[in-house]
Scaffold this active site. Structure first.
Site, short mmCIF file in Angstrom:
data_model
loop_
_atom_site.label_atom_id
_atom_site.label_comp_id
_atom_site.label_asym_id
_atom_site.label_seq_id
_atom_site.Cartn_x
_atom_site.Cartn_y
_atom_site.Cartn_z
N LYS A 116 0.84 -1.21 0.00
CA LYS A 116 0.00 0.00 0.00
C LYS A 116 0.88 1.26 0.00
CE LYS A 116 -2.47 -1.08 3.74
NZ LYS A 116 -3.56 -0.95 4.76
N LYS A 121 2.85 2.15 2.23
CA LYS A 121 2.78 2.75 3.57
C LYS A 121 3.90 2.16 4.42
CE LYS A 121 -1.98 3.98 4.77
NZ LYS A 121 -3.04 3.80 5.76
N1 C2G Z 1 -10.37 6.19 9.04
C1 C2G Z 1 -11.40 7.08 9.39
N2 C2G Z 1 -11.11 8.36 9.66
C2 C2G Z 1 -9.82 8.80 9.61
C3 C2G Z 1 -8.78 7.91 9.27
C4 C2G Z 1 -9.08 6.59 8.99
O1 C2G Z 1 -12.58 6.68 9.45
N3 C2G Z 1 -9.56 10.11 9.88
C5 C2G Z 1 -10.73 4.79 8.74
C6 C2G Z 1 -10.38 4.40 7.31
O2 C2G Z 1 -11.42 4.80 6.42
C7 C2G Z 1 -10.25 2.88 7.43
C8 C2G Z 1 -9.73 2.68 8.87
O3 C2G Z 1 -9.97 3.93 9.56
O4 C2G Z 1 -11.54 2.28 7.31
C9 C2G Z 1 -8.25 2.37 8.92
O5 C2G Z 1 -7.57 3.39 8.24
P1 C2G Z 1 -6.08 3.05 7.70
O6 C2G Z 1 -5.30 2.48 8.81
O7 C2G Z 1 -5.58 4.24 6.96
O8 C2G Z 1 -6.40 1.88 6.70
P2 C2G Z 1 -6.07 1.75 5.14
O9 C2G Z 1 -4.64 1.98 4.88
O10 C2G Z 1 -7.09 2.55 4.45
O11 C2G Z 1 -6.28 0.17 4.97
O12 C2G Z 1 -7.59 -3.75 2.70
C10 C2G Z 1 -7.97 -2.48 3.16
C11 C2G Z 1 -6.80 -1.68 3.63
O13 C2G Z 1 -5.97 -2.43 4.50
C12 C2G Z 1 -7.31 -0.41 4.33
#
Ligand code: C2G
Length: 129
Positions: free
Chosen positions: A44, A46
């Site tokens: 990703k 990241k």
């Molecule tokens: N999230 C949120 N509000 C934020 C930041 C994040 O609601 N200000 C939510 C994201 O939409 C996600 C969850 O928190 O549903 C986790 O966010 P991340 O750790 O950034 O996850 P991500 O990299 O989007 O991973 O297979 C799917 C991926 O692994 C998703």
């Protein structure tokens, strides 16, 4: 027993994540979080500040989370939904539509993100002080 699953990196756990997990848990009775491994984070583009074990411990400390499993691949979701007998798959709406392919197996719910907070923002603030 309605079982819910969600996926993510959950690095530098913040109230945006916690609100997501709180609402996800409220969709059912049991919440599984598939937590991105460092190897999957690389896919990703990241790099998490905290190790997988630290991020897992943070999530397990939350009353909303019942089980943390590893997220290793993009492809594991269908298998996870079947293996864990999941009724509802949920993600923040930055992923809107991306996982509709699961809708033959379970309900797919996208929830509004929490604006004004992100792991990137926190890390940048930590760097610049
Ligand atoms: N999230 C949120 N509000 C934020 C930041 C994040 O609601 N200000 C939510 C994201 O939409 C996600 C969850 O928190 O549903 C986790 O966010 P991340 O750790 O950034 O996850 P991500 O990299 O989007 O991973 O297979 C799917 C991926 O692994 C998703």
């Amino acid at each position: 027993m309605k079982r819910v699953i969600t996926y993510g990196t959950f690095d530098t756990l913040h109230y945006g994540h916690i609100r997501l997990l709180q609402r996800a848990r409220a969709l059912g009775d049991y919440l599984i979080v598939a937590l991105s491994t460092d190897e999957f984070n690389a896919l990703k583009d990241k790099t998490a500040f905290h190790s997988w074990e630290e991020r897992k411990a943070h999530l397990e400390a939350l009353r909303y989370v019942d089980l943390v499993i590893p997220e290793n691949t993009w492809e594991q979701k269908r298998e996870d939904v079947q293996l864990y007998k999941v009724d509802i798959f949920t993600m923040g709406d930055d992923w809107h539509g991306k996982f509709d392919f699961l809708s033959d197996l379970c309900e797919v719910v996208y929830m509004p993100r929490t604006e004004g907070i992100s792991s990137t923002m926190i890390r940048d603030k930590m760097r610049t002080g």
